[in-house]
Design an enzyme around this catalytic site. Structure first.
Site, PDB file in Angstrom:
ATOM      1  N   ASP A  37     -24.985  73.302 -95.760  1.00  0.00           N
ATOM      2  CA  ASP A  37     -24.985  72.116 -95.427  1.00  0.00           C
ATOM      3  C   ASP A  37     -24.638  71.980 -94.098  1.00  0.00           C
ATOM      4  O   ASP A  37     -23.730  72.492 -93.333  1.00  0.00           O
ATOM      5  CB  ASP A  37     -24.071  71.291 -96.450  1.00  0.00           C
ATOM      6  CG  ASP A  37     -24.197  69.729 -96.198  1.00  0.00           C
ATOM      7  OD1 ASP A  37     -24.413  69.302 -95.074  1.00  0.00           O
ATOM      8  OD2 ASP A  37     -23.944  69.233 -97.126  1.00  0.00           O
ATOM      9  N   VAL A 103     -29.659  62.269-100.095  1.00  0.00           N
ATOM     10  CA  VAL A 103     -31.067  63.028-100.062  1.00  0.00           C
ATOM     11  C   VAL A 103     -31.508  62.912-101.620  1.00  0.00           C
ATOM     12  O   VAL A 103     -30.935  63.434-102.444  1.00  0.00           O
ATOM     13  CB  VAL A 103     -31.146  64.434 -99.470  1.00  0.00           C
ATOM     14  CG1 VAL A 103     -32.344  64.937 -99.642  1.00  0.00           C
ATOM     15  CG2 VAL A 103     -30.563  64.278 -97.939  1.00  0.00           C
ATOM     16  N   HIS A 107     -29.799  68.024-105.993  1.00  0.00           N
ATOM     17  CA  HIS A 107     -28.825  69.129-105.560  1.00  0.00           C
ATOM     18  C   HIS A 107     -27.517  68.964-105.687  1.00  0.00           C
ATOM     19  O   HIS A 107     -26.888  68.154-106.110  1.00  0.00           O
ATOM     20  CB  HIS A 107     -29.161  69.094-104.010  1.00  0.00           C
ATOM     21  CG  HIS A 107     -28.607  67.966-103.341  1.00  0.00           C
ATOM     22  ND1 HIS A 107     -29.202  66.670-103.270  1.00  0.00           N
ATOM     23  CD2 HIS A 107     -27.458  67.754-102.522  1.00  0.00           C
ATOM     24  CE1 HIS A 107     -28.461  65.839-102.589  1.00  0.00           C
ATOM     25  NE2 HIS A 107     -27.524  66.356-102.125  1.00  0.00           N
ATOM     26  N   HIS A 109     -23.588  70.471-104.799  1.00  0.00           N
ATOM     27  CA  HIS A 109     -22.801  70.919-103.630  1.00  0.00           C
ATOM     28  C   HIS A 109     -21.810  71.791-104.055  1.00  0.00           C
ATOM     29  O   HIS A 109     -21.060  71.424-104.988  1.00  0.00           O
ATOM     30  CB  HIS A 109     -21.895  69.604-102.823  1.00  0.00           C
ATOM     31  CG  HIS A 109     -22.988  68.619-102.360  1.00  0.00           C
ATOM     32  ND1 HIS A 109     -23.033  68.510-100.950  1.00  0.00           N
ATOM     33  CD2 HIS A 109     -23.622  67.688-102.958  1.00  0.00           C
ATOM     34  CE1 HIS A 109     -23.730  67.489-100.699  1.00  0.00           C
ATOM     35  NE2 HIS A 109     -24.348  66.871-102.031  1.00  0.00           N
TER      36      HIS A 109
END
Length: 145
Positions: A37, A103, A107, A109
């Site tokens: 990231d 976004v 996804h 993290h």
């Protein structure tokens, strides 16, 4: 943006997957990409995205793609722990703008945590230097099983 909206093929992760925007890659295969990231909440913050699914959130994803994402998240988290020795870690996944998603490409993290290091806010951390991210990515990649 509502939860049920069309996928935007020009979102930043789609552009990274097409090679239009650089990313500091940790590892990838034909199904997933793990990369650093650029606005890390903590040292070693890694993102896991599907290379095959255009799901915007958890509600949209195909079960097979989700299974691959979860397996990749677990594999990468093990490497993060081995490489960086955090005292804990968080797995985060946001859905919809009201849920904190910034976004709109599904996804996960992986955020390593240490008790003496405050975590930066999601979407509020300063941009990291590419060289520092590359060094972390290399350490994590070397620790992959």
């Amino acid at each position: 943006m509502p939860l049920q909206a069309p996928y935007d093929p020009d979102n930043i992760f789609a552009r990274i997957l097409r090679g239009e925007i650089p990313a500091v890659r940790v590892w990838e295969d034909e199904h997933v990409l793990a990369f650093m990231d650029v606005f890390p909440q903590s040292e070693g913050h890694v993102l896991i995205v599907s290379k095959t699914s255009t799901a915007r959130n958890l509600l949209d994803v195909e079960p097979e793609a989700l299974a691959r994402l979860i397996a990749a998240t677990q594999r990468t988290a093990r490497a993060v722990v081995k490489a960086l020795a955090p005292e804990g870690f968080q797995i985060m996944q946001f859905n919809g703008e009201a849920g904190g998603q910034t976004v709109f490409h599904l996804h996960f993290h992986i955020v390593p945590r240490w008790p003496d290091r405050p975590m930066k806010g999601h979407g509020h951390a300063p941009m990291a230097e590419p060289e520092a991210l590359r060094a972390l990515a290399d350490r994590i990649a070397a620790a992959l099983d």
